[in-house]
Design a protein around this motif. Structure first.
Motif, mmCIF file in Angstrom:
data_model
loop_
_atom_site.group_PDB
_atom_site.id
_atom_site.type_symbol
_atom_site.label_atom_id
_atom_site.label_comp_id
_atom_site.label_asym_id
_atom_site.label_seq_id
_atom_site.Cartn_x
_atom_site.Cartn_y
_atom_site.Cartn_z
ATOM 1 N N LEU A 65 35.442 43.339 26.143
ATOM 2 C CA LEU A 65 35.065 43.872 27.448
ATOM 3 C C LEU A 65 33.542 43.877 27.598
ATOM 4 O O LEU A 65 32.830 44.283 26.671
ATOM 5 C CB LEU A 65 35.598 45.292 27.613
ATOM 6 N N TRP A 79 38.669 50.426 32.063
ATOM 7 C CA TRP A 79 39.661 49.909 31.120
ATOM 8 C C TRP A 79 40.024 50.999 30.117
ATOM 9 O O TRP A 79 39.151 51.746 29.660
ATOM 10 C CB TRP A 79 39.099 48.717 30.348
ATOM 11 N N PHE A 89 44.685 47.784 33.777
ATOM 12 C CA PHE A 89 43.613 48.561 33.153
ATOM 13 C C PHE A 89 43.608 48.450 31.624
ATOM 14 O O PHE A 89 42.851 49.145 30.954
ATOM 15 C CB PHE A 89 43.732 50.045 33.549
ATOM 16 N N ILE A 90 44.471 47.590 31.086
ATOM 17 C CA ILE A 90 44.565 47.419 29.633
ATOM 18 C C ILE A 90 44.031 46.035 29.268
ATOM 19 O O ILE A 90 44.450 45.033 29.846
ATOM 20 C CB ILE A 90 46.029 47.549 29.148
ATOM 21 N N PRO A 91 43.101 45.928 28.307
ATOM 22 C CA PRO A 91 42.612 44.609 27.902
ATOM 23 C C PRO A 91 43.760 43.717 27.428
ATOM 24 O O PRO A 91 44.731 44.201 26.832
ATOM 25 C CB PRO A 91 41.655 44.926 26.736
ATOM 26 N N THR A 129 51.745 49.186 29.018
ATOM 27 C CA THR A 129 51.749 48.007 29.895
ATOM 28 C C THR A 129 53.126 47.562 30.363
ATOM 29 O O THR A 129 53.233 46.918 31.412
ATOM 30 C CB THR A 129 51.075 46.804 29.205
ATOM 31 N N ASP A 170 34.207 48.570 36.628
ATOM 32 C CA ASP A 170 35.652 48.473 36.371
ATOM 33 C C ASP A 170 36.020 49.360 35.191
ATOM 34 O O ASP A 170 35.259 49.496 34.224
ATOM 35 C CB ASP A 170 36.042 47.025 36.064
ATOM 36 N N THR A 193 32.770 48.746 32.735
ATOM 37 C CA THR A 193 31.994 47.508 32.700
ATOM 38 C C THR A 193 30.729 47.628 33.544
ATOM 39 O O THR A 193 30.517 48.610 34.257
ATOM 40 C CB THR A 193 32.822 46.321 33.212
ATOM 41 N N GLN A 226 41.999 41.331 21.004
ATOM 42 C CA GLN A 226 41.786 41.654 22.412
ATOM 43 C C GLN A 226 40.600 40.869 22.962
ATOM 44 O O GLN A 226 39.684 40.500 22.220
ATOM 45 C CB GLN A 226 41.476 43.146 22.602
#
Length: 432
Positions: free
Chosen positions: A297, A401, A214-216, A206, A399, A395, A294
């Motif tokens: 998701l 992740w 794209f990272i929680p 990140t 989306d 998701t 986190q």
């Protein structure tokens, strides 16, 4: 030059830097002699294992001694009783360290504690500050922190530079800082996070990266972040920084009646308050490992069971290439796919899921592109890796992740597919 990665070894390395010495809490190997010197000299002190999390705090109050651990608090009337209780009931590792608590009793309960994370992309890059994580949410702690911010940054970067020189494979260090207006700044602890750490991996993916969306959202797990994340997201996942096969992963949900549900494996339980929930997590999980937290998701499902995609990327002729994908479907009652009840091709899984129609070619291309970029970043963080298995969350709305990456992925699941073409392609690339 080699040096011990434990607390005592790190303390010795930092103590050798003259400009850091004033910020260090005097640390010794726990022995009977060291204990009696410490209890004579200080009103409050702490004992920690040489490696890993956990601590026991001892406070001298009104001619008695209060011993505070993760699980209980007891009162002893004399020093010998304290020592015997510690060696018989609290100190689990062969070696431990003992150090004073350099703050007054009020602050020693957690106020004005920050975990400062410093990270570098590789051993040749500069250390940079990337996260300031409050241990316990306070009204005055942040104000005091702003007062000391520049000095804290200077101290943490200097400590990281010293430790990084002796541990070149470590690119993430968490430095626990305690401070108040009266006592100033102290380095209470330092923890090395190697590339396998989920916290180190999160930063590698990140920091100044196009992959950040794209990272929680992820943070170190503390009482403060636990409260903040549940208030913001209502449902969170906590994971051990080091761990595989889903062990130790827990889902916590804030329910409509403002109680809290803890879901681990197939077991669920409910706690009535946020404080009670955190104490349970602290006692059963944080006493053994460091954790991250986190956002949960909203993974796509098949027959109401969450699914994710395992995507393999491999170094072929010095270039990262995507070589295989498989979808894992969680078993009934599970929220993670490590306990998979079923394996499917990505195409079949999308067709069988609750997702709206998504062109499979576009989805595969996006997963490939994201994983290849991620592989290059993780290679910077840990040189020499040739294969990575990414767990990709998809998701309900399509989306994508990155849940995490593993440079020793289990390939046997690909063999279980009826079509062995993907499995053979992975083996062929692995042999190159």
């Amino acid at each position: 030059m080699k040096s011990s990665r434990g607390r005592l070894g790190q303390y010795s390395l930092l103590h050798s830097v003259e400009s850091l010495s004033p910020y260090l809490v005097e640390t010794e190997l726990f022995t009977e002699a060291a204990f009696y010197v410490c209890i004579e000299k200080y009103k409050a002190f702490v004992i920690q294992p040489v490696f890993g999390p956990g601590e026991v705090r001892i406070f001298s109050e009104n001619s008695k001694f209060r011993i505070v651990s993760k699980t209980n608090t007891i009162i002893c009337v004399d020093r010998e009783e304290v020592y015997q209780h510690l060696v018989r009931n609290e100190i689990k590792q062969k070696y431990a360290v003992i150090k004073p608590i350099k703050m007054n009793c009020r602050y020693a309960q957690g106020n004005c504690h920050y975990f400062v994370t410093v990270h570098r992309r590789s051993a040749t890059c500069e250390w940079r500050l990337h996260a300031y994580t409050e241990k316990v949410k306070t009204t005055n702690g942040r104000g005091i922190y702003k007062y000391f911010r520049r000095e804290i940054a200077k101290v943490c970067l200097l400590a990281a530079k010293q430790l990084g020189a002796f541990f070149p494979a470590c690119h993430t260090i968490v430095i626990e800082i305690v401070y108040d207006m009266k006592e100033g700044i102290w380095i209470h602890d330092t923890v090395l996070h190697y590339p396998r750490s989920k916290w180190s991996q999160c930063l590698a993916l990140t920091v100044k990266s196009l992959l950040e969306p794209f990272i929680p959202i992820t943070a170190l797990l503390t009482e403060a972040t636990f409260s903040d994340f549940l208030h913001r997201y209502h449902q969170v996942i906590i994971k051990p920084c080091y761990g595989q096969e889903g062990l130790g992963i827990v889902q916590i949900s804030k329910t409509t009646d403002h109680s809290y549900e803890i879901h681990a494996g197939m077991k669920k339980m409910t706690k009535s308050t946020l404080e009670e929930t955190y104490r349970f997590i602290e006692e059963h999980y944080l006493c053994e490992k460091y954790y991250v937290i986190q956002q949960r998701l909203p993974l796509a499902t098949i027959n109401d069971c969450p699914m994710d995609c395992r995507a393999i990327v491999q170094k072929v002729d010095s270039i990262w290439r995507a070589t295989g994908k498989i979808v894992k479907v969680a078993g009934p009652g599970f929220f993670i796919t490590n306990a998979a009840q079923e394996l499917q091709s990505l195409e079949n899984a999308i067709r069988n899921s609750n997702m709206p129609y998504i062109p499979i070619d576009l989805l595969e291309d996006e997963i490939d592109e994201i994983c290849i970029v991620a592989a290059g970043l993780l290679e910077e963080n840990k040189s020499g890796i040739k294969i990575i298995g990414f767990d990709i969350g998809i998701t309900n709305w399509g989306d994508i992740w990155i849940i995490e990456g593993n440079d020793t992925p289990d390939l046997s699941m690909f063999y279980k597919l009826e079509d062995k073409e993907t499995y053979q392609a992975i083996l062929k690339a692995k042999g190159n």
